[in-house]
Design an enzyme around this catalytic site. Structure first.
Site, PDB file in Angstrom:
ATOM      1  N   ASP A 131       0.963  -1.229   0.039  1.00 24.41           N
ATOM      2  CA  ASP A 131       0.041   0.084   0.126  1.00 24.41           C
ATOM      3  C   ASP A 131       0.924   1.260   0.003  1.00 24.41           C
ATOM      4  OD1 ASP A 131      -2.162  -1.738   0.223  1.00 24.41           O
ATOM      5  OD2 ASP A 131      -2.286  -1.575   2.454  1.00 24.41           O
TER       6      ASP A 131
HETATM    7  N1  URA Z   1      -1.120  -5.942   4.051  1.00 25.42           N
HETATM    8  C1  URA Z   1      -1.525  -4.938   4.047  1.00 25.42           C
HETATM    9  O1  URA Z   1      -2.707  -4.428   4.536  1.00 25.42           O
HETATM   10  N2  URA Z   1      -0.902  -3.815   3.465  1.00 25.42           N
HETATM   11  C2  URA Z   1       0.244  -3.989   2.691  1.00 25.42           C
HETATM   12  O2  URA Z   1       0.785  -3.179   1.965  1.00 25.42           O
HETATM   13  C3  URA Z   1       0.783  -5.256   2.583  1.00 25.42           C
HETATM   14  C4  URA Z   1       0.013  -6.242   3.492  1.00 25.42           C
END
Ligand code: URA
Length: 247
Positions: A116
């Site tokens: 993310d």
């Molecule tokens: N899980 C998440 O919620 N975000 C990420 O970026 C990776 C794994």
């Protein structure tokens, strides 16, 4: 058969313009111009003839006085900063490709899975489709270790819920952490085998907490700590490091 393959690989020779182009330094025309301008040297000798050919195996060349190794494929690890999107066409933040050398884009390097925009830590990138597929395939069960900071205090009940499995609304069955341990009052380490969308954040929310910050600190046996990358720094992975991802 193996010996025959080794022989042919060792004999691969390419003209200098093709070599530069294959390494992502621009179009054939542009690479020819760089060579004609005397910007490329091999073994300390400036080569101005783009037709000059070289064995690619183990080749080192200098471009604009910077040294490069010929690489048939790129395997890269980045310590991803926050406020950066993994997409090539980002919507709200700069793309990860803005902090990587331009030739990676020319070589069609892709992130291996995504983090993310606000998740930091270990992100792999490659232009080797087979590697990307193998690393991201759910069948391979490559474990990924995350360090999560939570809004509410972590307790044993939360840890046990994540290990037992929590139901996410668009999943057919509960998703469980491979392992989970509390590392601070508001902090836990969680290992996941799957790579579902926002998985850590959604699992924490489903278990009654909220993820305030998330960092990926290992993939397989490859740890961010061992790579010693500052935030925003990247490195090429060597054979030993790639081996840690296979096991
Ligand atoms: N899980 C998440 O919620 N975000 C990420 O970026 C990776 C794994």
């Amino acid at each position: 058969m193996a010996a025959l393959f080794w022989y042919s690989a060792a004999m691969t020779k390419l003209s200098l313009d093709r070599i530069l182009q294959s390494q992502g330094f621009g179009s054939r025309k542009w690479c020819r111009q760089l060579i004609a301008d005397g910007e490329v040297a091999i073994d300390g000798i400036v080569i101005t003839d783009f037709r000059a050919s070289f064995a690619t195996e183990g080749l080192r060349f200098t471009l604009f006085e910077e040294e490069w190794d010929y690489r048939a494929h790129l395997y890269v690890a980045l310590n991803k900063p926050s406020a950066i999107e993994c997409s090539r066409k980002p919507s709200h933040h700069p793309s990860v490709f803005t902090i990587l050398p331009e030739q990676f884009t020319w070589r069609d390097v892709q992130p291996v899975g995504r983090l993310d925009h606000d998740t930091t830590g270990l992100l792999l990138l490659s232009d080797d489709g087979a590697f990307i597929h193998a690393q991201s395939s759910p069948k391979r069960h490559v474990p990924k270790l995350y360090l999560a900071t939570t809004d509410e205090a972590v307790d044993e009940k939360l840890v046990q819920a994540l290990i037992a499995g929590v139901q996410l609304h668009d999943e057919p069955s509960p998703l469980a952490a491979l392992s989970c341990k509390q590392t601070g009052e508001h902090q836990l380490e969680i290992i996941l085998e799957q790579g579902k969308y926002h998985q850590v954040k959604r699992m924490l929310a489903a278990a009654g907490n909220h993820c305030a910050a998330l960092q990926r600190i290992a993939i397989g046996g490859l740890t961010l700590a061992a790579l010693e990358l500052e935030i925003g720094e990247w490195c090429f992975l060597n054979d030993e490091q790639l081996e840690l991802l296979r096991n």
